[in-house]
Design a protein around this motif. Structure first.
Motif, short mmCIF file in Angstrom:
data_model
loop_
_atom_site.label_atom_id
_atom_site.label_comp_id
_atom_site.label_asym_id
_atom_site.label_seq_id
_atom_site.Cartn_x
_atom_site.Cartn_y
_atom_site.Cartn_z
N PHE A 10 -8.59 -10.48 25.35
CA PHE A 10 -9.98 -10.29 25.76
C PHE A 10 -9.99 -9.40 27.00
N CYS A 19 -11.99 -8.98 29.32
CA CYS A 19 -12.39 -9.58 30.58
C CYS A 19 -11.16 -9.83 31.45
N ARG A 74 -15.08 -6.94 25.99
CA ARG A 74 -16.06 -7.50 26.91
C ARG A 74 -17.29 -6.60 26.91
N TRP A 125 -14.77 -10.53 36.81
CA TRP A 125 -16.20 -10.67 36.50
C TRP A 125 -17.08 -9.67 37.22
N THR A 176 -14.84 -2.87 30.47
CA THR A 176 -16.09 -3.43 30.01
C THR A 176 -16.97 -2.36 29.37
N GLY A 180 -16.93 -10.16 23.00
CA GLY A 180 -17.15 -11.15 24.05
C GLY A 180 -18.38 -10.79 24.85
N TYR A 236 -22.37 -11.68 26.50
CA TYR A 236 -22.89 -12.69 27.42
C TYR A 236 -24.37 -12.99 27.18
N GLU A 277 -6.89 -14.79 27.32
CA GLU A 277 -7.73 -14.38 28.45
C GLU A 277 -7.16 -15.02 29.72
#
Length: 283
Positions: free
Chosen positions: A9, A11, A36, A49, A55, A83, A85, A259
Motif C-alpha cells: 500500500f 501509504c 493511496r 499521512w 499519493t 486505498g 478515504y 502497510e
C-alpha cells in the motif's frame, strides 16, 4: 507454500513517487500495488499521512486514471486495490471512487466508516453507517466492483464482529472486509481463525502491519500508561506466521498487502525485508 500474491500500500511508501514506488517494488519481487488516493494535506517533510509523495490526489482523480493504470502496468505490477478515504456518508466521493475503480479495471476499493464523536452514541452512528453502506453496496454493484470496510480502531468497525453486523445481508459480491491485524492490536482483537470463519465470503482483503503497546508514563497514583506503536513486522504483538496459517486454514487466497508504518529501517531496506519475511511466513 500458498499461491498468495503480495502487494504494498503506497501509504507506506511516502518517500517515493508513484513511478518510483512501482519500479522499486517490482524490482524487489512484489506482485502488486495498492494505490493511496486522497488529497494529501502536504507537509514540510515526507510522512505517511501528510507529505506522502506516493499519493494520487482525489482532486482530478478521473483525469489520472490512465496514468494510474499505466504506471503500475509498465512496472509489471497488478493493482490489488484502491486505498481511498471517502467516507460511506460522502455519496459524491464514494461514487467517484467506485467509478474510478471500475474504470481502472480494479476489483475493489476501500470505503471508510466513521468513528463516534463525544456528542454521539455508538448505536446511532453505527445504524447510520449501516444504512449508508446499503447504498454503497448498490453503487458498487452498479459499477461491478466491491467496496471494502476496514477493521480499524476508533471506528464503528474495529472488529470482525462489528463489520459483520454492518454488512450482514448485503451482497458479498459487492461489499467486503479488509482484515488488519495491526489495527486490531490497538482495538478489536479477535482470534484470526474465528474472525475469518465469521466473515466467510465477506473476507476480501488482508492488510499486514504490526504494533505493540509501549509505556508512555506513570500517573502520580502509580497507574502505568500505554499507547500502541507501529513496529517492524517481526517485532509486534502479532505472530504473523500463526496469523497467516490461521487465515489460510479458512480458505482465504486473496491479496496480502503490506502497510508497514515502522521507521527503524530506510524504506527500500524495509520493504525488501518485509517481502522476504512474508514469504518465509506463508504456509
Amino acid at each position: 507454500m500458498t499461491d498468495w500474491k503480495f502487494s504494498y500500500f503506497t501509504c507506506a511508501t511516502p518517500d517515493w513517487t508513484p513511478a518510483e514506488a512501482v519500479t522499486n517494488l517490482a524490482a524487489q519481487g512484489w506482485d502488486g500495488v495498492e494505490w493511496r488516493v486522497t488529497d494529501d494535506p502536504g507537509a514540510d517533510t515526507v510522512g505517511f499521512w501528510a507529505g506522502n509523495r506516493a499519493t494520487w490526489p482525489m482532486t482530478g482523480l478521473e483525469e489520472n486514471i490512465p496514468a494510474m493504470r499505466a504506471t503500475a502496468a509498465d512496472a509489471g505490477l497488478e493493482v490489488s486495490g484502491i486505498g481511498a478515504y471517502a467516507n460511506c456518508h460522502d455519496r459524491e466521493g464514494v461514487e467517484r471512487v467506485l467509478a474510478a475503480t471500475a474504470a481502472l479495471g480494479v476489483r475493489q476499493a476501500r470505503v471508510t466508516v466513521p468513528g463516534v464523536g463525544d456528542a454521539e452514541t455508538y448505536p446511532e452512528v453505527f445504524d447510520a453507517a449501516r444504512a449508508a453502506y446499503a447504498w454503497v453496496a448498490e453503487r458498487a454493484a452498479h459499477h461491478g466492483v466491491k467496496a471494502l470496510v476496514e477493521l480499524h480502531h476508533r471506528t464503528v468497525t474495529a472488529s470482525a464482529s462489528s463489520a459483520m453486523r454492518l454488512l450482514d445481508g448485503l451482497d458479498p459480491a459487492h461489499v467486503g472486509v479488509i482484515h488488519d491485524m495491526g489495527n486490531l492490536v490497538c482495538e478489536g482483537w479477535e482470534r484470526p481463525k474465528w474472525a475469518a470463519q465469521l466473515l466467510g465470503e465477506y473476507l476480501a482483503h488482508i492488510h499486514v502491519k504490526n504494533a505493540l503497546f509501549v509505556q508512555t508514563g506513570t500517573d502520580p497514583d502509580g497507574t502505568v500508561n500505554h499507547e500502541p506503536k507501529m513496529v517492524p513486522l517481526q517485532s509486534g504483538q502479532v505472530d504473523l506466521r500463526t496469523y497467516l496459517a490461521e487465515i489460510t486454514s479458512t480458505g482465504y487466497t486473496g491479496w496480502i498487502t503490506c502497510e508497514d508504518f515502522s521507521t527503524e529501517l530506510p524504506l527500500a531496506e524495509r520493504s525488501a525485508a518485509n517481502l522476504a519475511y512474508l514469504k518465509e511466513c506463508a504456509p
